[in-house]
Design an enzyme around this catalytic site. Structure first.
Site, short mmCIF file in Angstrom:
data_model
loop_
_atom_site.label_atom_id
_atom_site.label_comp_id
_atom_site.label_asym_id
_atom_site.label_seq_id
_atom_site.Cartn_x
_atom_site.Cartn_y
_atom_site.Cartn_z
CG ASP A 1 42.78 17.23 69.51
OD1 ASP A 1 42.75 18.45 69.75
OD2 ASP A 1 43.64 16.47 69.99
NE ARG B 1 42.50 23.25 71.05
CZ ARG B 1 42.52 21.98 71.46
NH1 ARG B 1 42.47 20.99 70.59
NH2 ARG B 1 42.57 21.70 72.74
N GLY C 1 44.58 24.02 60.54
CA GLY C 1 44.39 22.69 59.97
C GLY C 1 45.74 22.04 59.69
CB THR D 1 47.31 31.58 65.95
OG1 THR D 1 48.17 32.06 64.91
CG2 THR D 1 47.06 32.70 66.95
#
Length: 305
Positions: free
Chosen positions: A132, A182, A186, A224
């Protein structure tokens, strides 16, 4: 404005105690978090896999500033991967790791060592790992650790946040063959000196980054829930000669499940980001900040509706 307030609240101990104290908060959190235990996470993963969805599991927690806590987080991932082994997920199973949860704020070498342990445990069950991305101060460190991890674990992925000014160049650097990236918009409160502000500017930045990744030779992971971004992804895939198997969509646990299943039914790989654990507050507040509909859901639940 509401999103900025919620992102600020994600770092507030006072708001954390107030939100955690609401009797109905758990009802809402359960929509976005798979549970607190490894068993609950495993059960959620099994349900999603039965629905033909792939998964990436996140043991919640970040900003660890204690070496023992960092080690405990790494061990939690290893335990999780062992629990997932009987499901035989292969690459349809993945874990997402925040390096700040395994010691990045203390020492890059510590974070790297713990991340290597997690990557080795994932490889042993045929799964993958994606790092991440957190706030902008961690980007250089995260990408440096990524490069070292890929020496032994080339399938290690990384998240790139499109709203940062630097992200287009980072996408170019990460678009080589085999590179798993990925792309997210944000979810941290960033200053105007380093990040685009406002939805329209962020959306445009996302599309620019997406185009770079889709034109490259890597494996884009398009994170998304936005119908427009999904349509743009499909247009870019056609333009650059991509097939349905050389990129994937990623979505959050509990959000737009109908869309997840629809895309999977059409043959796309759809990977669901499954968070679990008791340190849910920061993650939960960022989900509220991302979509006004999530705030409305929260308020309805607090009202008993």
């Amino acid at each position: 404005m509401l999103g900025q307030l919620l992102l600020a609240a994600s770092n507030s101990g006072v708001v954390r105690r107030a939100v955690s104290g609401f009797p109905l908060t758990k009802k809402v959190v359960d929509r976005f978090v798979a549970g607190e235990s490894v068993e609950e996470a495993r059960n959620a993963v099994e349900r999603l896999c039965d629905a033909k969805l792939a998964v990436t599991v996140d043991h919640l927690g970040e900003e660890t500033r204690d070496a023992r806590a960092a080690e405990a987080t790494a061990n939690a991932y290893i335990t999780l991967l062992e629990a997932l082994k009987p499901l035989r997920l292969g690459t349809r199973g993945e874990v997402s790791v925040k390096l700040s949860a395994v010691g990045q704020r203390l020492d890059d070498a510590m974070a790297l060592e713990h991340a290597r342990e997690i990557c080795a445990a994932a490889a042993a069950v045929g799964a993958t790992v994606t790092l991440d991305m957190e706030d902008h101060t961690t980007v250089d460190s995260t990408l440096g650790i990524l490069r070292k991890l890929r020496e032994d674990h080339p399938s290690t992925g990384v998240a790139i946040q499109a709203y940062l000014f630097r992200s287009e160049e980072d996408c170019r650097d990460l678009s080589a063959e085999g590179s798993r990236v990925r792309l997210v918009k944000g979810a941290y409160r960033e200053p105007a000196s380093v990040a685009h502000q406002g939805r329209a500017a962020v959306d445009k930045a996302y599309v620019r980054c997406l185009r770079i990744l889709m034109a490259g030779k890597g494996y884009p992971m398009v994170a998304t829930h936005d119908d427009r971004m999904i349509a743009i992804t499909e247009l870019l895939a056609d333009r650059f000669g991509r097939t349905i198997g050389d990129h994937e969509f990623q979505m959050l646990y509990g959000i737009r499940t109908d869309l997840q299943e629809s895309l999977a039914g059409a043959g796309h790989t759809v990977r669901v980001y499954v968070p679990y654990g008791d340190d849910w507050y920061g993650y939960f507040m960022r989900r509220l900040a991302e979509r006004p509909a999530n705030v409305a859901f929260f308020l309805r639940a607090l009202g008993g509706k």
